[in-house]
Structure formats: structure tokens, C-alpha cells
Design a protein around this motif. Structure first.
Motif: not given
Length: 289
Positions: A257-261
Motif C-alpha cells: 500500500a505504501v509503495t503504491g502510494a
């Protein structure tokens, strides 16, 4: 988790309105903590509508913070960048590249994993000094913002964005520390004042970051500070834990989730060949106060 996702939708939609409004606003004093710029931005109807959505998002976030672990709420709020990107394709006629759609899918997949692995919010109250430390950290952020105008543009954007993320992280942790929302006891709880001070500081810093530096640099710093800080505090001191046997799923989902954000932090940059709304700095999300 539903409340956290609903908050992300509110925040992500608000950002489309607020980022453009902040770029179109008349210049303020040029400082990192710039109330004059905020006053100018408030004259824009889009910014005011964004604030209304931020308020609704914050109320939903409070409910989520009191019921699920901080790492789950942090991952969901990072997903507001994905909401921003999708909403901008509708309201501002921007186009997502294949890589950006892939980042949106990555965020959604990560949130699904976090949701499946999350248990109930921990019952820990944290160290006795934690409330005071949150207030002190917010005051340090204000001072750092005042001094930020002495830095070069890129360094200033990173400091302001990271500081905003820390401020919003303070809000998330402080909400969990509030013993009761009943009056008059609430007014005597230091955690309430950490919420107010952290939120106002974060909002001022982020508004200045929109205006005075590369938005993508600021957004990357904000996403990392806002997600990692509260998640670590929740795991270390507040008793947050994934479901038994699903720790790996929570870890992988949070990372996805954080990498995609972070990948979506570049959405709307001129390098993609699309005209960014509101000026040369690109489109990022507005946040709550």
C-alpha cells in the motif's frame, strides 16, 4: 476498515480541490508556517469544499482509529493518493499511465491484505509521557516550519512535507490516547491538545509545501512520515497486533500500500506530458487540519 477507507475517499477527493486552490492562491509571506497563504486559499470555493470533505474524513478517521490498529488506518489513508489519481481523471480530465494504474491496483491489493490480517485495535495506553511528547513534537514542527524558508526549494519541500506527515501522525496517535470524548473530562486530556496542535501544524506546513516547493518531494516525505510513525507507535506501545499467523500478510500488505502510494506521488508531474492542475508543481493531495 470501512471507516478508514471512507476517510481516504474524502481526503483523496478533497486533494483534487485543495492542491489546485493552493497553487492559484495569492502568495503569502513565503515562510514554511504561512497563515497568510492559508487565508488567501480560503477565499477559493474549491478549497473550502475540500475542507468540508477533510472534516468529514477526519470524523470517519477518528472512528477507525478507535476500532482497528494504527498500521491499518495508516495504510488506508495512504491510499487517498490512489483516490486522488482516480478522481482527477474524472473531474480534471487527467489521464493515468499504465504504470499509475498499476500503482492504484497495488494500493488496493495491499489494503485488501491489511484488512484481512488486521485484528482489533490494541488496548495499550502507552508510556505516561507519550501525551506530553506528542505536544512537544508538534511545537518543534512549528519551529522547523518557521525556519524552513532558509532552505533551498527542494530541501524546503521535503522538510515541509515530512513535517506535515509527522503532524498528521501525531493526530492519529493522540486520537488513540484520548480516554473519553465525554465532557468535561475531554478538555483536561493533553491528548486533545496534541490532536489540535498536530493537525493545525500539519495543515499549515502542507499548504506551504504546495505553494513553495516541488509537490512530489513533499508528498513522498509526508506519506512515509504519516504511515510509518503511527504504525510503529501502535505496534511498540499501544498493543496493536495482526491476527495470529497472518503477521506476514499484514507486513506485505502494508508495504504494498505504501509503495503504491509513493509511486502515485508523481501523478500529475510535467514529466508525464500532462498539464498538472493549479501550476507547475503537479497534483498531490490536500490534507486535514
Amino acid at each position: 476498515m470501512v471507516y478508514a477507507l471512507a476517510a481516504a475517499v474524502c481526503y483523496g477527493t478533497a486533494s483534487v480541490l485543495q492542491a489546485a486552490a493552493a497553487r492559484d492562491a495569492e502568495p503569502g509571506s513565503g515562510a514554511g508556517v504561512d497563515p497568510v497563504l492559508l487565508v488567501h486559499a480560503l477565499r477559493n470555493r474549491g478549497y473550502v469544499l475540500g475542507l468540508a470533505l477533510d472534516t468529514l474524513g477526519f470524523l470517519l478517521q477518528v472512528v477507525a482509529l478507535r476500532s482497528i490498529p494504527l498500521y491499518a488506518v495508516s495504510a488506508a489513508l495512504a491510499a487517498s493518493l490512489a483516490v486522488t489519481a482516480v478522481v482527477a481523471t474524472r473531474l480534471l480530465a487527467l489521464r493515468l499511465s499504465g504504470a499509475e494504474w498499476g500503482a492504484v491496483v497495488t494500493v488496493c491489493a495491499g489494503l485488501t491484505m491489511v484488512g484481512l490480517a488486521s485484528g482489533a485495535a490494541g488496548s495499550g495506553a502507552g508510556p505516561a509521557a507519550l501525551r506530553g511528547c506528542l505536544i512537544g513534537a508538534a511545537l518543534v514542527l512549528l519551529l522547523a516550519g518557521v525556519l524552513a524558508n532558509r532552505l533551498p526549494e527542494r530541501g524546503r519541500a521535503l522538510l515541509l512535507g515530512t513535517g506535515a506527515g509527522v503532524g498528521f501522525g501525531i493526530v492519529a496517535v493522540a486520537v488513540r490516547l484520548i480516554d473519553s470524548f465525554a465532557l468535561p473530562g475531554l478538555l483536561a486530556d493533553p491528548a486533545l491538545y496534541a490532536v489540535v496542535l498536530g493537525g493545525v501544524t500539519g495543515f499549515l506546513l502542507l499548504t506551504s509545501a504546495y505553494r513553495y516547493g516541488p509537490v512530489t518531494v513533499a508528498t513522498a516525505g509526508m506519506v512515509l512520515a504519516e504511515t510509518l510513525g503511527p504504525a510503529l507507535v501502535g505496534l511498540e506501545w499501544l498493543g496493536d497486533r495482526p491476527r495470529d499467523g497472518l503477521q506476514w500478510l499484514a507486513f506485505v500488505g502494508f508495504g504494498a500500500a505504501v509503495t503504491g502510494a509513493l509511486a502515485l506521488a508523481r501523478f500529475g508531474e510535467p514529466a508525464t506530458g500532462r498539464r498538472p492542475p493549479g501550476g507547475p508543481g503537479g497534483l498531490s493531495r490536500g490534507r486535514r487540519g
